[in-house]
Structure formats: C-alpha cells, structure tokens
Design a protein around this motif. Structure first.
Motif, mmCIF file in Angstrom:
data_model
loop_
_atom_site.group_PDB
_atom_site.id
_atom_site.type_symbol
_atom_site.label_atom_id
_atom_site.label_comp_id
_atom_site.label_asym_id
_atom_site.label_seq_id
_atom_site.Cartn_x
_atom_site.Cartn_y
_atom_site.Cartn_z
ATOM 1 N N VAL A 21 -3.067 49.657 97.815
ATOM 2 C CA VAL A 21 -2.142 50.354 98.085
ATOM 3 C C VAL A 21 -2.062 51.805 98.908
ATOM 4 O O VAL A 21 -1.232 51.999 99.659
ATOM 5 C CB VAL A 21 -1.525 50.486 96.495
ATOM 6 C CG1 VAL A 21 -0.023 51.637 96.504
ATOM 7 C CG2 VAL A 21 -1.134 49.299 95.895
ATOM 8 N N ASN A 22 -3.102 52.452 98.570
ATOM 9 C CA ASN A 22 -3.142 53.574 99.291
ATOM 10 C C ASN A 22 -3.706 53.579 100.712
ATOM 11 O O ASN A 22 -3.079 54.391 101.633
ATOM 12 C CB ASN A 22 -4.251 54.586 98.462
ATOM 13 C CG ASN A 22 -3.895 55.157 97.031
ATOM 14 O OD1 ASN A 22 -2.653 55.231 97.108
ATOM 15 N ND2 ASN A 22 -4.801 55.544 96.249
ATOM 16 N N PHE A 23 -3.973 52.243 101.001
ATOM 17 C CA PHE A 23 -4.398 52.091 102.607
ATOM 18 C C PHE A 23 -3.318 51.446 103.271
ATOM 19 O O PHE A 23 -3.164 51.099 104.396
ATOM 20 C CB PHE A 23 -5.630 51.340 102.619
ATOM 21 C CG PHE A 23 -6.838 51.796 102.261
ATOM 22 C CD1 PHE A 23 -6.884 53.116 102.014
ATOM 23 C CD2 PHE A 23 -8.255 51.061 102.462
ATOM 24 C CE1 PHE A 23 -8.151 53.854 101.500
ATOM 25 C CE2 PHE A 23 -9.346 51.799 102.341
ATOM 26 C CZ PHE A 23 -9.368 53.087 101.797
ATOM 27 N N ASP A 29 4.073 43.742 96.813
ATOM 28 C CA ASP A 29 3.726 42.727 97.484
ATOM 29 C C ASP A 29 1.953 42.277 96.993
ATOM 30 O O ASP A 29 1.724 41.236 96.787
ATOM 31 C CB ASP A 29 3.665 42.877 99.011
ATOM 32 C CG ASP A 29 4.895 42.963 99.780
ATOM 33 O OD1 ASP A 29 5.687 42.435 98.953
ATOM 34 O OD2 ASP A 29 5.136 43.498 100.648
ATOM 35 N N VAL A 30 1.261 43.668 96.758
ATOM 36 C CA VAL A 30 0.162 43.492 96.155
ATOM 37 C C VAL A 30 0.151 42.837 94.783
ATOM 38 O O VAL A 30 -0.741 41.890 94.241
ATOM 39 C CB VAL A 30 -0.734 44.738 96.058
ATOM 40 C CG1 VAL A 30 -2.079 44.516 95.444
ATOM 41 C CG2 VAL A 30 -1.065 45.263 97.359
ATOM 42 N N VAL A 36 -0.582 35.465 91.519
ATOM 43 C CA VAL A 36 -0.779 33.930 92.036
ATOM 44 C C VAL A 36 -2.245 33.580 92.382
ATOM 45 O O VAL A 36 -2.643 32.364 92.406
ATOM 46 C CB VAL A 36 0.205 33.407 92.934
ATOM 47 C CG1 VAL A 36 1.548 33.639 92.532
ATOM 48 C CG2 VAL A 36 -0.020 34.547 94.415
ATOM 49 N N VAL A 37 -3.062 34.610 92.577
ATOM 50 C CA VAL A 37 -4.393 34.356 93.006
ATOM 51 C C VAL A 37 -5.269 33.883 91.591
ATOM 52 O O VAL A 37 -5.319 34.770 90.698
ATOM 53 C CB VAL A 37 -5.162 35.458 93.737
ATOM 54 C CG1 VAL A 37 -6.734 35.192 93.755
ATOM 55 C CG2 VAL A 37 -4.383 35.496 95.093
ATOM 56 N N LYS A 54 -0.902 33.939 103.562
ATOM 57 C CA LYS A 54 0.253 33.639 103.441
ATOM 58 C C LYS A 54 1.165 34.916 103.508
ATOM 59 O O LYS A 54 2.422 34.878 104.100
ATOM 60 C CB LYS A 54 0.845 32.915 101.968
ATOM 61 C CG LYS A 54 2.361 32.369 102.160
ATOM 62 C CD LYS A 54 2.280 31.278 100.921
ATOM 63 C CE LYS A 54 2.383 31.724 99.728
ATOM 64 N NZ LYS A 54 2.843 30.938 98.481
ATOM 65 N N LEU A 55 1.110 35.968 102.847
ATOM 66 C CA LEU A 55 1.568 37.154 102.990
ATOM 67 C C LEU A 55 1.482 38.005 104.384
ATOM 68 O O LEU A 55 2.430 38.307 104.857
ATOM 69 C CB LEU A 55 0.930 38.522 102.042
ATOM 70 C CG LEU A 55 1.626 39.508 101.994
ATOM 71 C CD1 LEU A 55 3.011 39.678 101.609
ATOM 72 C CD2 LEU A 55 0.739 40.641 101.196
#
Length: 348
Positions: A21-23, A29-30, A36-37, A54-55
């Motif tokens: 997130v910070n990057f 989205d994360v 699902v992973v 896919k993202l």
C-alpha cells in the motif's frame, strides 16, 4: 534456475501488506487480491501470480500503466521461479515504459555492460532527473532490495530526483529483477562499476542509497569510502550473516534464491554461502564516508544490531524509529522525507 519452497500467502500478506500500500497500490485492490489468493505457486485461479497478473491486466486495460507495473511487480514476487513470473516481469517493464512519459521527471533507460569477474554483465539502469537539471549535476546511485526492485519502488526514486539537485541512477541488486548474476561476495564488483559510471555521468560526486538488502551494498560502498556519502536503510551487514542465524518464514526462500541456490539449501549450505558476506572487515576499518543508517527497532527481517553497529562511527548518523518495522515502511512518508532531506544536503 530459481527454486520454489513451501510458503503460504497467509504468511506473505501480513508481512508485505503495508509495503504494498505504501509503495503505491490502492488498499482496496490489495484486499481484493488477498481475498482470492490461496496458493503461492499455483499457475491458475487462486494462484499468486495469476491473481496479481489479472489485476495488472485490468490496470493496463484501464489505461493506467503505472499501477499495472506495480501489480505485475507483485505478480513476479517472491522470485522468478517459473515462466509465469518471468512473463510478469516482462509485462512490468512494458507497462513501466508506457507510463514513463507521464512521470514528473525526465526518464531514461539504459542497459550497461559492467565489468565483472574478467568479463562483463549487463545491468539495466533507470535514470531520473528533474526537468532542466544541468548535465554536471551530482548523482545518487539507488536500489531497492531482495523483493522490491527498481520499478517496484520507483516513486521513491522520483522523490529523490524531485527533492534533490541530483540525477538518480536506479538498478536491481545482484540476484534480483533484471540482474544476470547471483548475490555472492564477488558481486560487489558490480557496485564498483556502477559507481564509476555514475562519476562519469555527472560532476563526479556520487551518493549511494540502498533499501533493505540494497542497504548491504550501500553499506559496502560507504564503509569502503568508494562514494562521497551513503544511506543504508535497513540493510544487513554482519549479524544477519552470523552462524546460527535463522530467517523469517516468508524470507528464507527469497534469500536462498538471492544467493544463487537452485534447490532449497540445508542450514549448513546456507551458512557456508552467506557467512562470507559479512562486512566485519570493513567495519573494523575507519575509511567510511559520511553515512546515514536508518531502521525500525521492531525489524523482524534484519537484526537491529546491523543498524546499531554503526553507532558512534565517525561521520555517521544512526536513526532508529522506536517500535517500527523493517525499513520503517510503516511510516513511509516520514522515512522518505528524512532520507530525501539528508540526500539533498549531501549532494549540494
């Protein structure tokens, strides 16, 4: 050839979430990918590389190559152990180059032939500079670490280019990304060659920044006095390579691949390989340039002793963020601001 090992996404996501997130990736989205992973190595629905790719494809279709490059960067994580991840790396580079014209700084990609072990090795570098920066500006040589490569942390390099009057040359450390060689003690020769390139690129003044495992190499150049100043953000130097050292579950396979193993090593094999990396011989000398060492006191990946060992050294500032984690990514904006300010003073 990189190898696969037993590791669960339930271990990886908590350890890397704040970094993701910070990057630059949107948290929603994360979270979607995380939901699902189910498997790190499965090449299909529920598999790490499949869902992140896919993202990345969705971002690309939406005309957002910057986010696509970041997503494909995580698709290739943790190592390029299969064709699907190597494909993700190719997509990452393609999307990144599509994004480059939108960068707020000037950008150039070069592939250099750097001297190595009596021959050469190809090193891809990304060069960032503020618009109008003179050709004789100083240079910041910069890298990420074992799993955050030059494209994955490009926002940091652009911040350096915007916040200093220096040109930034970013590269992947040996054993990662586009590098052709493993991280062995001899691979430090690549750093020597990159420093020489940087000195010829600008006015001769070079400052070296390294994040995480990249900090190992900036500690090497800083302790050796090969550069004019150096920043080690969370890099290992000695305690991490000591006998009996154990690596965190989510990192052990990354480290084994980094050091060139083609199958999961035994603890004895790992120690024989990593022990010679210790920078103790350089710590025993007094040749260092001006240095900044920064990390969190709650680092679970690199022993804090590898930062504290710099305390009391000549021309060295050690900043330890109380209660914060590896490389202080939990307070990333503050960390970047501190480092950028220090770099700006040193290149002036």
């Amino acid at each position: 050839m990189p190898y696969k090992w037993s590791v669960s996404p339930e271990v990886i996501f908590p350890a890397r979430y704040k970094q993701m997130v910070n990057f630059g990736l949107p948290a929603r989205d994360v979270d979607e990918v995380r939901s699902v992973v189910t498997d790190m190595w499965l090449d299909g629905p529920g598999g790490w590389v499949h869902e992140w790719s896919k993202l990345g494809a969705r971002y690309a279709d939406d005309g957002n190559p910057t986010l696509a490059a970041l997503a494909y960067g995580y698709a290739k994580f943790p190592v390029l152990a299969d064709e699907a991840r190597r494909t993700a790396l190719r997509h990452q580079i393609e999307q990144y180059l599509l994004a480059a014209p939108s960068f707020p700084v000037d950008f150039e990609r070069r592939v250099l032939d750097i001297p190595y072990q009596g021959s050469t090795t190809r090193v891809a570098v990304h060069i960032f500079s503020a618009p109008g920066l003179p050709l004789d500006a100083p240079v910041i040589l910069a890298s990420g670490g074992a799993d955050g490569h030059k494209i994955d942390v490009h926002h940091m390099f652009m911040s350096f280019a915007q916040g200093t009057r220096a040109r930034v040359v970013a590269f992947d450390i040996p054993g990662t990304g586009e590098s052709e060689i493993a991280m062995i003690p001899e691979s430090r020769e690549v750093i020597d060659g990159l420093i020489s390139f940087c000195r010829s690129l600008g006015n001769g003044r070079v400052v070296h920044f390294g994040l995480s495992m990249g900090g190992y190499f900036s500690a090497y150049s800083g302790l050796s006095g090969l550069v004019d100043a150096a920043v080690n953000c969370g890099g290992p130097v000695e305690a991490a390579f000591a006998p009996g050292r154990t690596w965190a579950e989510g990192a052990v396979g990354i480290i084994g691949n980094l050091f060139g193993f083609d199958q999961e090593p035994t603890p004895e094999e790992m120690q024989r390989q990593v022990g010679p990396h210790s920078l103790r011989p350089l710590l025993d000398r007094d040749d260092n340039c001006k240095m900044l060492v920064i990390n969190g006191t709650a680092d679970a990946l690199v022993p804090v002793e590898d930062s504290l060992v710099f305390s009391g050294r000549r021309d060295t500032l050690v900043v330890m963020a109380e209660g914060e984690t590896h490389c202080v990514v939990t307070k990333w904006d503050d960390t970047i601001a501190l480092i950028t300010g220090w770099l700006a003073r040193e290149v002036a």
